[in-house]
Design a protein around this motif. Structure first.
Motif, PDB file in Angstrom:
ATOM      1  N   ASP A 239       0.837  -1.196   0.000  1.00  0.00           N
ATOM      2  CA  ASP A 239       0.000   0.000   0.000  1.00  0.00           C
ATOM      3  C   ASP A 239       0.877   1.253   0.000  1.00  0.00           C
ATOM      4  N   GLY A 240       0.291   2.344  -0.413  1.00  0.00           N
ATOM      5  CA  GLY A 240       0.965   3.635  -0.316  1.00  0.00           C
ATOM      6  C   GLY A 240       1.899   3.951  -1.461  1.00  0.00           C
ATOM      7  N   VAL A 265       3.418   8.763  -4.237  1.00  0.00           N
ATOM      8  CA  VAL A 265       2.553   8.403  -3.107  1.00  0.00           C
ATOM      9  C   VAL A 265       1.269   9.233  -3.180  1.00  0.00           C
ATOM     10  N   PRO A 266       0.173   8.732  -2.606  1.00  0.00           N
ATOM     11  CA  PRO A 266      -1.092   9.488  -2.624  1.00  0.00           C
ATOM     12  C   PRO A 266      -0.969  10.828  -1.896  1.00  0.00           C
ATOM     13  N   LYS A 267      -1.679  11.831  -2.385  1.00  0.00           N
ATOM     14  CA  LYS A 267      -1.628  13.154  -1.764  1.00  0.00           C
ATOM     15  C   LYS A 267      -2.145  13.125  -0.333  1.00  0.00           C
ATOM     16  N   ALA A 275       6.438   7.281   5.713  1.00  0.00           N
ATOM     17  CA  ALA A 275       7.630   6.660   6.293  1.00  0.00           C
ATOM     18  C   ALA A 275       7.406   5.175   6.527  1.00  0.00           C
ATOM     19  N   ARG A 276       6.226   4.803   6.996  1.00  0.00           N
ATOM     20  CA  ARG A 276       5.929   3.398   7.243  1.00  0.00           C
ATOM     21  C   ARG A 276       5.919   2.602   5.932  1.00  0.00           C
ATOM     22  N   HIS A 277       5.299   3.179   4.905  1.00  0.00           N
ATOM     23  CA  HIS A 277       5.252   2.489   3.616  1.00  0.00           C
ATOM     24  C   HIS A 277       6.656   2.328   3.016  1.00  0.00           C
TER      25      HIS A 277
END
Length: 315
Positions: A239-240, A265-267, A275-277
């Motif tokens: 994801d992301g 990455v998505p807005k 950071a997690r993605h």
């Protein structure tokens, strides 16, 4: 696997060449055959080359330093390049030089005529064992790739170098057997000179191939197409990540790959989510391609028209 297999093949080749060099030189002292002298120097050069490969492999394992933050993995490429120069200058050029002088003084082989034939036959057996070991170890990483493509695309230089050296050694022994045999049959030493010249040309050609291939590795090669596909799939699997904007790869060494990728990455993503993605993406990349040890991921918002589709990744 490639490092261990390469070391095993190098040690097998070194053991064979040291024994062969001694017997060939003894045969030269007894018969004054230029083919035997050329083959003696060839085996000495090959033994030195294998020592260089072992030294390069050991030095490449040194830890990174502030002056060399990406480590010393490319030392293996440097020493492989030195091998090609040694094979060219010591092996090939010396054989051509000796062939020229033997042609000027084409004396036959009048004493211990059976010695060079016996030595060459034994040497062919030993070189065949070394060549078989190199083939066996190479097959563990070669897969279905043709031998030509394997030599051209292998990132670890040791096995292709040993393969080419052993192949050249076997052909050289056959050429020496041809030259010595015809000299014994006809009494004309020019056949010995011709065999020596053929050995020289063979070694120069192999040295040229090695130089071209190791030069490409020294300049910096990207990951294989298969590794690039795995990395792309790993990046897009979580994801992301909307898409890959562009990606570059570079081999820092045979078993160490640098990956630099810019992702869209998505807005709506928060900084903590991004950071997690990114962390999750790094884990997926390393699971897909274990040699991807240095990874840089740059996130960006996928603004329409800002950047075009990603160019092809470096391969």
């Amino acid at each position: 696997m490639s490092a261990e297999g390469g070391t095993k093949a190098i040690i097998a080749a070194l053991s064979a060449n040291l024994g062969i060099a001694v017997t060939k030189f003894g045969a030269y002292l007894l018969t004054s055959s230029s083919s035997m002298l050329a083959e003696s120097i060839h085996s000495v050069a090959d033994s030195g080359n294998q020592l260089l490969l072992l030294i390069g492999g050991k030095r490449a394992k040194r830890a990174a330093t502030p002056e060399h933050p990406f480590g010393y993995g490319r030392e293996r490429y440097i020493y492989a390049f030195i091998v090609s120069i040694v094979l060219f200058s010591v092996g090939g050029l010396f054989a051509l030089y000796e062939a020229y002088h033997k042609w000027q003084d084409p004396h036959g082989i009048t004493e211990y005529q059976w010695v060079p034939i016996a030595v060459l036959v034994v040497a062919i057996g030993l070189e065949s064992y070394s060549f078989r070991t190199a083939i066996k170890e190479s097959n563990q990483t070669r897969g279905t790739t043709s031998w030509v493509d394997y030599v051209r695309r292998a990132k670890a230089p040791e096995l292709p170098v040993v393969l080419l050296e052993d192949f050249g050694a076997l052909i050289g022994l056959i050429l020496a057997l041809f030259g010595v045999g015809l000299t014994l049959i006809t009494g004309d030493g020019r056949w010995d000179a011709a065999g020596t010249a053929a050995i020289g040309l063979l070694l120069v050609g192999i040295a040229g191939i090695l130089a071209v291939e190791t030069k490409s590795l020294l300049l910096g090669e990207g990951a294989s197409p298969e590794a690039v596909r795995k990395i792309e799939q790993a990046v897009l699997a979580g994801d992301g990540v909307d898409r890959i904007i562009h990606m570059k790869t570079l081999h820092l060494g045979p078993e160490e790959l640098l990956v630099a990728v810019k992702i869209a990455v998505p807005k709506s993503e928060s900084a903590s989510d991004v950071a997690r993605h990114i962390d999750e993406t790094e884990v997926r990349i390393r699971e897909a391609v274990p040699i991807a040890r240095v990874i840089y991921i740059e996130p960006d918002i996928d603004r329409a028209g800002k950047e075009q589709a990603a160019p092809p990744a470096a391969v």
